[in-house]
Design a protein around this motif. Structure first.
Motif, PDB file in Angstrom:
ATOM      1  N   GLU A  63      33.053  43.614  33.849  1.00  0.00           N
ATOM      2  CA  GLU A  63      32.533  45.133  32.752  1.00  0.00           C
ATOM      3  C   GLU A  63      30.388  44.477  32.998  1.00  0.00           C
ATOM      4  OE1 GLU A  63      34.905  42.376  29.708  1.00  0.00           O
ATOM      5  OE2 GLU A  63      36.461  42.788  30.494  1.00  0.00           O
ATOM      6  N   LEU A  64      29.654  43.705  32.604  1.00  0.00           N
ATOM      7  CA  LEU A  64      28.961  43.161  32.933  1.00  0.00           C
ATOM      8  C   LEU A  64      27.989  43.532  34.606  1.00  0.00           C
ATOM      9  CD1 LEU A  64      29.226  39.484  31.414  1.00  0.00           C
ATOM     10  CD2 LEU A  64      29.071  41.244  30.231  1.00  0.00           C
ATOM     11  N   THR A  65      28.746  44.029  35.652  1.00  0.00           N
ATOM     12  CA  THR A  65      28.084  44.778  36.363  1.00  0.00           C
ATOM     13  C   THR A  65      28.371  46.269  36.545  1.00  0.00           C
ATOM     14  OG1 THR A  65      28.765  43.584  38.853  1.00  0.00           O
ATOM     15  CG2 THR A  65      27.076  42.392  37.048  1.00  0.00           C
ATOM     16  N   SER A  66      27.933  46.309  38.295  1.00  0.00           N
ATOM     17  CA  SER A  66      28.323  47.862  38.457  1.00  0.00           C
ATOM     18  C   SER A  66      29.057  47.164  40.078  1.00  0.00           C
ATOM     19  CB  SER A  66      27.117  48.513  39.349  1.00  0.00           C
ATOM     20  OG  SER A  66      26.223  48.063  39.943  1.00  0.00           O
ATOM     21  N   LYS A  67      28.975  45.588  39.963  1.00  0.00           N
ATOM     22  CA  LYS A  67      30.231  45.114  41.077  1.00  0.00           C
ATOM     23  C   LYS A  67      31.527  44.938  41.470  1.00  0.00           C
ATOM     24  CE  LYS A  67      26.455  44.754  42.328  1.00  0.00           C
ATOM     25  NZ  LYS A  67      25.020  46.092  42.411  1.00  0.00           N
ATOM     26  N   ASN A  68      31.456  44.914  41.913  1.00  0.00           N
ATOM     27  CA  ASN A  68      33.491  44.379  41.492  1.00  0.00           C
ATOM     28  C   ASN A  68      33.839  42.811  42.229  1.00  0.00           C
ATOM     29  OD1 ASN A  68      34.375  46.536  40.927  1.00  0.00           O
ATOM     30  ND2 ASN A  68      34.668  47.712  42.877  1.00  0.00           N
ATOM     31  N   ASP A  69      32.815  42.263  42.920  1.00  0.00           N
ATOM     32  CA  ASP A  69      33.096  40.848  44.408  1.00  0.00           C
ATOM     33  C   ASP A  69      31.660  39.856  43.161  1.00  0.00           C
ATOM     34  OD1 ASP A  69      35.023  41.165  45.099  1.00  0.00           O
ATOM     35  OD2 ASP A  69      34.156  42.174  46.720  1.00  0.00           O
ATOM     36  N   PHE A  70      31.571  38.571  43.191  1.00  0.00           N
ATOM     37  CA  PHE A  70      30.624  38.095  42.729  1.00  0.00           C
ATOM     38  C   PHE A  70      29.800  38.167  43.864  1.00  0.00           C
ATOM     39  CE2 PHE A  70      28.254  33.461  42.369  1.00  0.00           C
ATOM     40  CZ  PHE A  70      28.305  33.593  41.341  1.00  0.00           C
ATOM     41  N   ILE A  71      28.564  38.292  44.294  1.00  0.00           N
ATOM     42  CA  ILE A  71      27.961  38.249  45.363  1.00  0.00           C
ATOM     43  C   ILE A  71      26.429  38.897  44.418  1.00  0.00           C
ATOM     44  CG2 ILE A  71      27.197  39.732  47.608  1.00  0.00           C
ATOM     45  CD1 ILE A  71      30.217  41.125  47.824  1.00  0.00           C
ATOM     46  N   PRO A  72      25.662  37.248  44.648  1.00  0.00           N
ATOM     47  CA  PRO A  72      24.532  37.621  43.958  1.00  0.00           C
ATOM     48  C   PRO A  72      23.645  37.883  44.020  1.00  0.00           C
ATOM     49  CG  PRO A  72      25.856  35.361  43.392  1.00  0.00           C
ATOM     50  CD  PRO A  72      26.374  36.146  44.601  1.00  0.00           C
TER      51      PRO A  72
END
Length: 91
Positions: A63-72
């Protein structure tokens, strides 16, 4: 697999801590996502925390990023701050 950390405080102290982290052999592939001046700390009462790959965490990141995974290291600076604030609300 990844850490996302916000270091807040006096500029000189933050620079020294960041330098120590960079020179610590236990850490590798360190990426500085961004810096900014702040008037007050956002995370003054929050220490390190482990948050696993729970469904609510995954959904929040989507919801908060354009990513689907936690890859900082793929986050923009704005996304990184937003994710940290979101994670704080989940613990």
């Amino acid at each position: 697999e990844y850490f996302l950390q916000c270091i807040e405080g006096d500029e000189e102290a933050v620079d020294q801590l960041y330098s120590n982290i960079c020179n610590d052999k236990r850490h590798d592939e360190i990426k500085l996502i961004g810096t900014m001046q702040i008037d007050q700390k956002d995370f003054k009462d929050w220490e390190m925390a482990y948050i696993d790959n729970r469904k609510d965490v995954v959904n929040m990141i989507k919801e908060l990023t354009s990513k689907n995974d936690f890859i900082p290291y793929e986050f923009t600076f704005s996304e990184a701050i937003t994710v940290l604030k979101g994670l704080r609300s989940l613990i």
